[in-house]
Write an enzyme that holds these catalytic residues in place. Sequence first.
Site, PDB file in Angstrom:
ATOM      1  N   HIS A  11       3.710  -2.179   3.204  1.00 15.07           N
ATOM      2  CA  HIS A  11       3.792  -0.831   2.637  1.00 15.07           C
ATOM      3  C   HIS A  11       5.144  -0.667   1.950  1.00 15.07           C
ATOM      4  O   HIS A  11       6.181  -0.847   2.593  1.00 15.07           O
ATOM      5  CB  HIS A  11       3.625   0.231   3.724  1.00 15.07           C
ATOM      6  CG  HIS A  11       2.302   0.182   4.418  1.00 15.07           C
ATOM      7  ND1 HIS A  11       2.030  -0.725   5.436  1.00 15.07           N
ATOM      8  CD2 HIS A  11       1.167   0.904   4.225  1.00 15.07           C
ATOM      9  CE1 HIS A  11       0.772  -0.538   5.841  1.00 15.07           C
ATOM     10  NE2 HIS A  11       0.227   0.437   5.129  1.00 15.07           N
ATOM     11  N   ASP A  33       0.817  -1.217   0.000  1.00 11.81           N
ATOM     12  CA  ASP A  33       0.000   0.000   0.000  1.00 11.81           C
ATOM     13  C   ASP A  33       0.851   1.267   0.000  1.00 11.81           C
ATOM     14  O   ASP A  33       2.029   1.254   0.386  1.00 11.81           O
ATOM     15  CB  ASP A  33      -0.876   0.038   1.261  1.00 11.81           C
ATOM     16  CG  ASP A  33      -2.061  -0.909   1.185  1.00 11.81           C
ATOM     17  OD1 ASP A  33      -2.093  -1.748   0.264  1.00 11.81           O
ATOM     18  OD2 ASP A  33      -2.937  -0.818   2.060  1.00 11.81           O
TER      19      ASP A  33
END
Length: 479
Positions: free
Chosen positions: A431, A289
């Site tokens: 991430h 993400d």
Amino acid sequence: MKQTLRFIAGLLALLLLCAGCGSGDAKVLDGAAVEEGFAPMEANGMETLQGALGYVATLTSSESGTTHEVRLRYPKSMDEHFNRVMRLAASEEMKQFHLRRSSSKNKNTLTMDYEIKLVDEGIISILLLSKSVVDDAAKIRLIPHNFSLKTGYPLKLGDLFTGKDYEAVLIQRVGEELARAFDGNGPLSAYQNGRDHDRLLKDLAITANDLSSFYLDDGELCFVFEEGRVAPKECGPVVVALPVDSLKDHLAERESISGVEPTPFPTPTPVPTPDHTDTGRKYIALTFDDGPHATQTPRLLDILEEKNVKATFFMLGTCVENNPDIVKQVYDEGHLVCSHTYGHKNLNTLSASGVKSEIDKTDKLIKDIIGHKPKYIRPPYGNANATVKKTANRVLVNWSIDPEDWKHRNAQKIADNVVSAAKDGYIILCHDIYSETVNAVPMIIDRLRAKGYEFVTVDRLFEIYGTNPQAGTIVRMAK
């Protein structure tokens, strides 16, 4: 550092053609002397170059945690092979640093910077200097790279010379200079240990392989020896600098110095289509993400390529705008590009029109790059109320494993959290904006593969297990 790149049009002519100039003196430098004279590229500096490289600018990657601090600066250009060489150099320094500090409980540091040692009409020489400090013990590494400005190809030592006897000449010259450095008041005299000149030459045993690490700098051809190769490790790396005009009889014509086109980086073997009937196999999906990130995402892509893993990237529209080339690279390398909305807002707090705007802006940005809008959406924070589900009218993909990489910023901890929670058909949240997350990825892949897992994109995961999620629904796992 030199405040601007030094475009010295006559230096290569000197290097190749000069006769009758004063040859100057060769010199030997230890690690401390090299570090003292190192002048890194100025902050935010960018120089336009003639030829294939186009320009040189600076990428910066930093990380700060309770037990470590990292700051890496390295160059980029418009040439992808050049950029990958530099990313791999940065990744290797990061890898070695984490290996050194793996058992330390102290605050340790890693810095890397670069100096452009030479730019002229034909050659650019770049020196990376990496310094890690672990438990108060410092280690310096020098990593030189040389490229043809005309072609962008990397240069080997043989590209600068003609004939076959240049290696023997250089081996003799370098060996003699090193032996002299151990004599009298030379920079390595503390390590002479009673050896005479001939014994030193024998002990040094310089070979052609020792000459493969080099750079050009202000009329000197400089050879880099890693710590421990020619002097004790506490001396650090050693550099031997020879005046280039003393080598004029062996140098190639300037027009012939262009390098050799590099072998393309290996293309990974395509991931086979999973056998849905093989119930003994386990599948899991890596997702990332909040990117793409200017430095961490390309580094991650190199790792995924090396490991032959395809992943799913939930991208923010704001980051897509800033890094369209990386979005295309992600897509071109076979990964799944999806939406994480435009500005990472909590969609539950927005009206239907606000939700639509966050989704539509990102759809358009991604479609303009890869040719179609993203198949799935991951709502920020995993939040999606009835309004969000209806407005999105697409499958909303959340996660089954959250290693909290945003909180821990420790590669080992992140990997441990993922591996301990892994189950067949699960979706892993990570991430690609944190260096420690990227550092954890090889460990995650290797450890889960050892447990029998295979990595696939989210759409493939759903296909394998017949999940068939519907638009407007939230999915957290495939099983």
